[in-house]
Design a protein around this motif. Structure first.
Motif, PDB file in Angstrom:
ATOM      1  N   ASP A 219       0.911  -1.244  -0.032  1.00 12.42           N
ATOM      2  CA  ASP A 219       0.043   0.061  -0.054  1.00 12.42           C
ATOM      3  C   ASP A 219       0.956   1.184   0.246  1.00 12.42           C
ATOM      4  N   PHE A 220       1.851   1.177   0.663  1.00 12.07           N
ATOM      5  CA  PHE A 220       2.658   2.413   0.748  1.00 12.07           C
ATOM      6  C   PHE A 220       3.591   2.673  -0.446  1.00 12.07           C
ATOM      7  N   LYS A 221       4.147   1.558  -1.314  1.00  9.32           N
ATOM      8  CA  LYS A 221       4.867   1.739  -2.205  1.00  9.32           C
ATOM      9  C   LYS A 221       4.063   2.133  -3.721  1.00  9.32           C
ATOM     10  N   ASN A 222       2.771   1.673  -3.573  1.00  9.66           N
ATOM     11  CA  ASN A 222       1.703   1.938  -4.635  1.00  9.66           C
ATOM     12  C   ASN A 222       1.278   3.212  -4.708  1.00  9.66           C
ATOM     13  N   ASN A 223       1.263   3.837  -3.349  1.00  7.25           N
ATOM     14  CA  ASN A 223       0.648   5.212  -3.492  1.00  7.25           C
ATOM     15  C   ASN A 223       1.633   6.226  -4.382  1.00  7.25           C
ATOM     16  N   PRO A 224       0.796   6.935  -5.585  1.00  6.10           N
ATOM     17  CA  PRO A 224       1.918   7.666  -6.200  1.00  6.10           C
ATOM     18  C   PRO A 224       2.443   8.852  -5.686  1.00  6.10           C
ATOM     19  N   GLN A 225       1.839   9.261  -4.420  1.00  3.81           N
ATOM     20  CA  GLN A 225       2.472  10.297  -3.475  1.00  3.81           C
ATOM     21  C   GLN A 225       3.856   9.936  -2.931  1.00  3.81           C
ATOM     22  N   ASN A 226       4.049   8.605  -2.911  1.00  2.00           N
ATOM     23  CA  ASN A 226       5.313   8.274  -2.209  1.00  2.00           C
ATOM     24  C   ASN A 226       6.395   7.740  -3.119  1.00  2.00           C
ATOM     25  N   ARG A 227       6.071   8.286  -4.401  1.00  2.00           N
ATOM     26  CA  ARG A 227       7.349   7.810  -5.404  1.00  2.00           C
ATOM     27  C   ARG A 227       8.757   8.497  -4.941  1.00  2.00           C
ATOM     28  N   ILE A 228       8.696   9.540  -4.742  1.00  2.00           N
ATOM     29  CA  ILE A 228       9.911  10.325  -4.213  1.00  2.00           C
ATOM     30  C   ILE A 228      10.576   9.829  -2.890  1.00  2.00           C
ATOM     31  N   LYS A 229       9.558   9.557  -2.177  1.00  2.00           N
ATOM     32  CA  LYS A 229       9.770   9.101  -0.832  1.00  2.00           C
ATOM     33  C   LYS A 229      10.645   7.845  -0.962  1.00  2.00           C
ATOM     34  N   ILE A 230      10.289   7.036  -1.650  1.00  2.00           N
ATOM     35  CA  ILE A 230      10.734   5.559  -1.819  1.00  2.00           C
ATOM     36  C   ILE A 230      12.078   5.630  -2.616  1.00  2.00           C
ATOM     37  N   ARG A 231      12.395   6.559  -3.665  1.00  2.00           N
ATOM     38  CA  ARG A 231      13.336   6.867  -4.044  1.00  2.00           C
ATOM     39  C   ARG A 231      14.520   7.159  -3.050  1.00  2.00           C
ATOM     40  N   ASN A 232      14.036   8.015  -2.118  1.00  2.00           N
ATOM     41  CA  ASN A 232      14.991   8.575  -0.989  1.00  2.00           C
ATOM     42  C   ASN A 232      15.437   7.394  -0.164  1.00  2.00           C
TER      43      ASN A 232
END
Length: 285
Positions: A219-232
């Motif tokens: 759920d966390f990674k599939n949220n488009p708003q978290n794309r940059i956060k995951i990259r970080n």
């Protein structure tokens, strides 16, 4: 998540079985105080063990004992092969961000001069390095290790403002000063933590602790708003990633191990291409 029990039984955090044939290094063996080469062969990289200790929510006496008994002790250091590097990092959640943290300790384990050692390089020979010189260097190594270990004492009431566990793992994959590169034959990350990541990229406190039910990694990674956060937060270890062993300090937040936190981290490590395992505290009240 399937807990790899057999892996835990067969592979201890500092595994000496990975040691390949090694030649003695004149530079490492004559670095008496470890000030020039950190007792490391300048032209060879064998194994690197990075120990990350999360003290952002304090570190009580039982957790300190666990750290000392399982990792930071003389027997554990003798178990790893000569010339393997050991790096210790304290995540305090104070002052320094993950990109700024400097290791408390980062040196290679010298040859120890023990005749009964399972590592051939440790054993003194008539025409080789003198036993007294080996033991002296190992004593200096253990003294430096003890000074680093002392930094984890008396932290029961200490607390930080953030907990950048994933960010610190990413920094291991890219900061040249820490020297955790893929040039090593093998790498291992050992983590002491309650795994309660709390940073601008990911706040597990609100879901895992406050709502008693962690968000899932999917759920966390599939949220488009978290794309940059995951990259970080996602490390890039390449084709030869380290394996990870976690000492899960679950007593405070996950005593019954039913909030889904381990499942969340399993998703993270899986997507990072990392094989991992864990053990838990046994001192929960």
């Amino acid at each position: 998540m399937t807990k790899k029990i057999i892996l835990f039984i067969l592979i201890m955090p500092f595994a000496g079985s990975m040691a390949a044939e090694r030649e003695s290094s004149h530079e490492a063996d004559t670095d008496r105080f470890g000030n020039k080469y950190d007792w490391c062969p300048p032209d060879e990289k064998y194994g690197h063990h990075a120990v990350i200790v999360d003290t952002t929510e304090g570190f009580n006496d039982s957790q300190y004992s666990l750290l000392e008994n399982q990792i930071l002790n003389k027997a554990s250091m003798e178990d790893i092969p000569p010339y393997d590097k050991v790096t210790i990092i304290n995540i305090t959640g104070k002052d320094a961000q993950a990109t700024e943290i400097e290791p408390l300790f980062s040196k290679c384990r010298p040859r120890n001069g023990e005749k009964k050692s399972k590592h051939e390089l440790d054993r003194p020979t008539f025409f080789g390095m003198p036993e007294t010189q080996m033991k002296q260097m190992m004593a200096f190594f253990n003294d430096s290790l003890s000074k680093a270990k002392a930094k984890f004492g008396g932290l029961e009431n200490s607390s930080g403002s953030y907990s950048q566990i994933m960010e610190q793992i990413k920094e291991l994959s890219r900061i040249k000063e820490i020297d955790f590169s893929s040039d090593y034959d093998y790498r291992r990350i050992i983590i002491f933590s309650d795994l309660m990541q709390f940073s601008k990229n990911l706040n597990l406190i609100s879901s895992c602790r406050d709502r008693k039910n962690c968000i899932t990694w999917e759920d966390f990674k599939n949220n488009p708003q978290n794309r940059i956060k995951i990259r970080n937060m996602m490390p890039k270890f390449g084709e030869n990633p380290p394996d990870v062993f976690v000492y899960y300090l679950q007593c405070k937040h996950d005593k019954n191990m039913d909030i889904g936190l381990l499942e969340f981290w399993d998703g993270y490590f899986t997507d990072a291409g990392i094989t991992w395992d864990y053990d838990t505290e046994t001192s929960c009240n």
